[in-house]
Each structure stands twice: as structure tokens, then as C-alpha cells.
Design an enzyme around this catalytic site. Structure first.
Site, PDB file in Angstrom:
ATOM      1  N   LYS A 179      -3.677   8.821  -2.192  1.00  0.00           N
ATOM      2  CA  LYS A 179      -2.682   8.132  -1.352  1.00  0.00           C
ATOM      3  C   LYS A 179      -1.285   8.319  -1.943  1.00  0.00           C
ATOM      4  O   LYS A 179      -0.311   8.537  -1.218  1.00  0.00           O
ATOM      5  CB  LYS A 179      -3.029   6.643  -1.236  1.00  0.00           C
ATOM      6  CG  LYS A 179      -4.244   6.383  -0.351  1.00  0.00           C
ATOM      7  CD  LYS A 179      -4.755   4.947  -0.443  1.00  0.00           C
ATOM      8  CE  LYS A 179      -6.070   4.803   0.334  1.00  0.00           C
ATOM      9  NZ  LYS A 179      -6.643   3.448   0.281  1.00  0.00           N
TER      10      LYS A 179
ATOM     11  N   GLN B  75      -6.170  -1.823  -2.950  1.00  0.00           N
ATOM     12  CA  GLN B  75      -7.372  -1.015  -2.756  1.00  0.00           C
ATOM     13  C   GLN B  75      -8.613  -1.908  -2.824  1.00  0.00           C
ATOM     14  O   GLN B  75      -8.786  -2.692  -3.747  1.00  0.00           O
ATOM     15  CB  GLN B  75      -7.431   0.093  -3.817  1.00  0.00           C
ATOM     16  CG  GLN B  75      -8.589   1.056  -3.666  1.00  0.00           C
ATOM     17  CD  GLN B  75      -8.526   1.894  -2.385  1.00  0.00           C
ATOM     18  OE1 GLN B  75      -7.461   2.187  -1.861  1.00  0.00           O
ATOM     19  NE2 GLN B  75      -9.691   2.261  -1.871  1.00  0.00           N
TER      20      GLN B  75
ATOM     21  N   ASP C 133      -2.372  -1.751   5.887  1.00  0.00           N
ATOM     22  CA  ASP C 133      -3.823  -1.549   6.003  1.00  0.00           C
ATOM     23  C   ASP C 133      -4.380  -2.128   7.302  1.00  0.00           C
ATOM     24  O   ASP C 133      -5.489  -1.798   7.710  1.00  0.00           O
ATOM     25  CB  ASP C 133      -4.537  -2.255   4.835  1.00  0.00           C
ATOM     26  CG  ASP C 133      -5.073  -1.279   3.806  1.00  0.00           C
ATOM     27  OD1 ASP C 133      -5.394  -0.141   4.189  1.00  0.00           O
ATOM     28  OD2 ASP C 133      -5.168  -1.672   2.631  1.00  0.00           O
TER      29      ASP C 133
END
Ligand code: GUN
Length: 288
Positions: free
Chosen positions: A60, A104, A127
Site C-alpha cells: 500500500k 490494517q 477503508d
């Protein structure tokens, strides 16, 4: 016979190519934002040293560099307290230079992932996991969409696969993939069924699908006996096995009967990361 001939040549949906095109478009938008004095910035939070999570986070951050997004790397010890993690999120929420926050998942078991997702400001929820983002999706309002299902929709668009009127079957009911995938496909006028571990006669339900999305997390579970000839098959699974990374779909048996199929690796995975870039640029553009 004619159907066999068509089906013998499944279109292999190239997530690497489509994701690269999306990053290129995002990079163009970043250049415009930078020219107006805004450099998009994503804070990336990794708790602990799970190698798979660390590898996702590294990828990422590499994508951010390519697109021109600043990434702020926060690597925290596995035994960090909830209070310390909450305090970091509060700081990132309050920092006007930070446009997106990614924590994460999964988190170590002693941390409350639900409260972490809820603590991230909805304006920075790139997200799409915050209850407000999910609620906006349910209501059909603009907002951040979870990157994996949104990436699948982009893939379908890139290959001119219109879900309108299709019977879509999703295997898996997670909040990250299955549920938002169902809502996005519904919004795109598919007739949607969501299956899970308690579904009776799963292969028979799957065989009704014109569009089958596998998001179960079991290597190679969806074989040809689950697939209607000519179906579009999207494999969200990323399973680490002794044979390397494999999807939830048994590619070798399904590819000959599908009309289109995503490979693993090189299918949905790169799309998820590209959507994160798109969402981060949108977050930055929204506060400009
Ligand atoms: N873990 C697996 N997929 C994801 C994702 O899309 N976002 C975050 N934050 N964690 C994940």
C-alpha cells in the site's frame, strides 16, 4: 456446442492492468491537487509483525509513492494498549494534513477492532469500515465504499460486465467484503443472494449464478460443480498454501466453463489497493 466453444475461452480479468490504469488516473488527480496546494496523505497503521499484514502495508505504501500520495507509516508493537492506539487515532483525526487513516486488520486479539473502526473520523475512513460509511452505502448516499467490493465493481466496469438483471451469488457474509458487495451489486441492479457456511446445498445455489463472487477464505473450494457454464467468476480469496497464493476458486477446473474469471494473484488483490488510492484522493479533494 456453440456455448462450449465460447466458454472454452474465458476472459481472464486482468486486475494488474486495470489497477495500474486506476493508479494512473489517481496520479493525475493528485497532480491537480498538489498544484492547488493539497498533497493527499494516508496514515497507515500496522499493529504487530504479522508477515502477511506487513507485506500488504508495504505494498500500500509503495502504491502511495507511485501515485504521489504521502504515506505516514505507524508501526506499533503487538502489545500496544487500546488506550495508546485510540490516542494515535485521535491525533490522526485531528491532524489536518492527514486525509485518510488505514488501520490494517486483523488486529491482535486484545484490541477491539470494532471500536477502532468507529473511532476513525468518517471523513478519513478510506477503508469504508466505519458504521457511518456502511450506513451511507445501505442508504445509497455518497461515501467511502470498502475497497475490495468497490474494486470488484471497477473491474466489472472495465470489462463492460453490467450486473443489471444478473443473478449474483456471493459466497461469504463478512462486513469487509460479502455484505458491502451485496449492496453494491444490488445498487447495480443485480438480483443478489448471499450464501454462507449454513447455506443448504451451496453448490446448487451457486450454479444459479450468472455472476459468482467467492469470498470465503478457503483455498480452491469453488470448483466446477459450483459454476454454471458461462458464468462470470470473481475470486476474492487470498489463501497462503504450500503451493503459494491461491484463491477460493479452483481455477483449473472453473476457467474452462466460465465466460470471465479473475486469477489469483493478479485479480481482485491489486484492485483493492487501487481503490484505497482512489478513496484517499477523494478524501483529500473533499477537504480542499
Ligand atoms: N485486512 C484485509 N483487508 C483489509 C483492508 O481492505 N483494509 C484493512 N485496513 N485491513 C484489511
Amino acid at each position: 456446442m456453440r456455448e462450449r466453444e465460447i466458454c472454452d475461452m474465458a476472459t481472464v480479468i486482468d486486475g494488474v492492468r486495470v489497477a495500474a490504469e486506476m493508479r494512473e488516473r489517481a496520479a493525475g488527480q493528485v497532480r491537480e491537487l498538489v498544484a492547488r496546494g493539497v498533497t493527499p496523505c494516508l496514515a497507515v497503521v500496522l499493529v504487530g509483525d504479522d508477515p502477511a499484514s506487513a507485506s500488504y502495508v508495504n505494498m500500500k505504501e509503495r502504491d502511495c509513492a507511485e501515485v504521489g500520495i504521502t504515506s505516514l507509516d505507524h508501526r506499533l508493537a503487538a502489545d500496544i494498549s487500546q488506550h495508546e492506539l485510540d490516542a494515535l487515532i485521535d491525533r490522526l483525526n485531528a491532524d489536518p494534513a492527514v486525509h485518510g487513516i488505514l488501520v490494517q486488520m486483523p488486529l491482535p486479539a486484545h484490541l477491539d477492532a470494532e471500536s477502532v473502526m468507529e473511532r476513525i473520523s468518517p471523513e478519513k475512513d478510506v477503508d469504508g469500515f466505519h458504521p457511518a460509511s456502511l450506513g451511507r452505502l445501505v442508504r445509497g448516499l455518497p461515501g467511502f465504499r470498502a475497497c475490495t467490493p468497490a474494486g470488484v465493481m471497477e473491474m466489472l466496469r472495465a470489462y463492460d460486465i453490467d450486473p443489471t438483471g444478473m443473478r449474483a451469488v456471493i459466497v461469504g457474509r463478512s462486513t469487509i467484503v460479502g455484505k458491502p458487495m451485496a449492496l453494491l451489486l444490488l445498487e447495480a441492479n443485480a438480483t443478489v443472494t448471499v450464501c454462507h457456511s449454513r447455506t443448504k446445498d451451496l453448490p446448487a445455489v451457486c450454479r444459479e449464478a450468472d455472476l459468482l463472487v467467492a469470498a470465503i477464505g478457503r483455498a480452491g473450494m469453488i470448483d466446477a460443480s459450483y459454476v454454471k457454464p458461462g458464468a462470470v467468476v470473481i475470486d476474492v480469496g487470498i489463501n497462503r498454501t504450500d503451493d503459494g497464493l491461491v484463491g477460493d476458486v479452483d481455477y483449473v477446473s472453473v476457467e474452462p466453463i466460465a465466460s470471465a474469471i479473475t486469477p489469483v494473484p493478479g485479480g481482485v488483490g491489486p484492485m483493492t489497493r487501487a481503490m484505497l488510492m482512489v478513496n484517499t484522493v477523494a478524501a483529500a479533494a473533499a477537504v480542499e
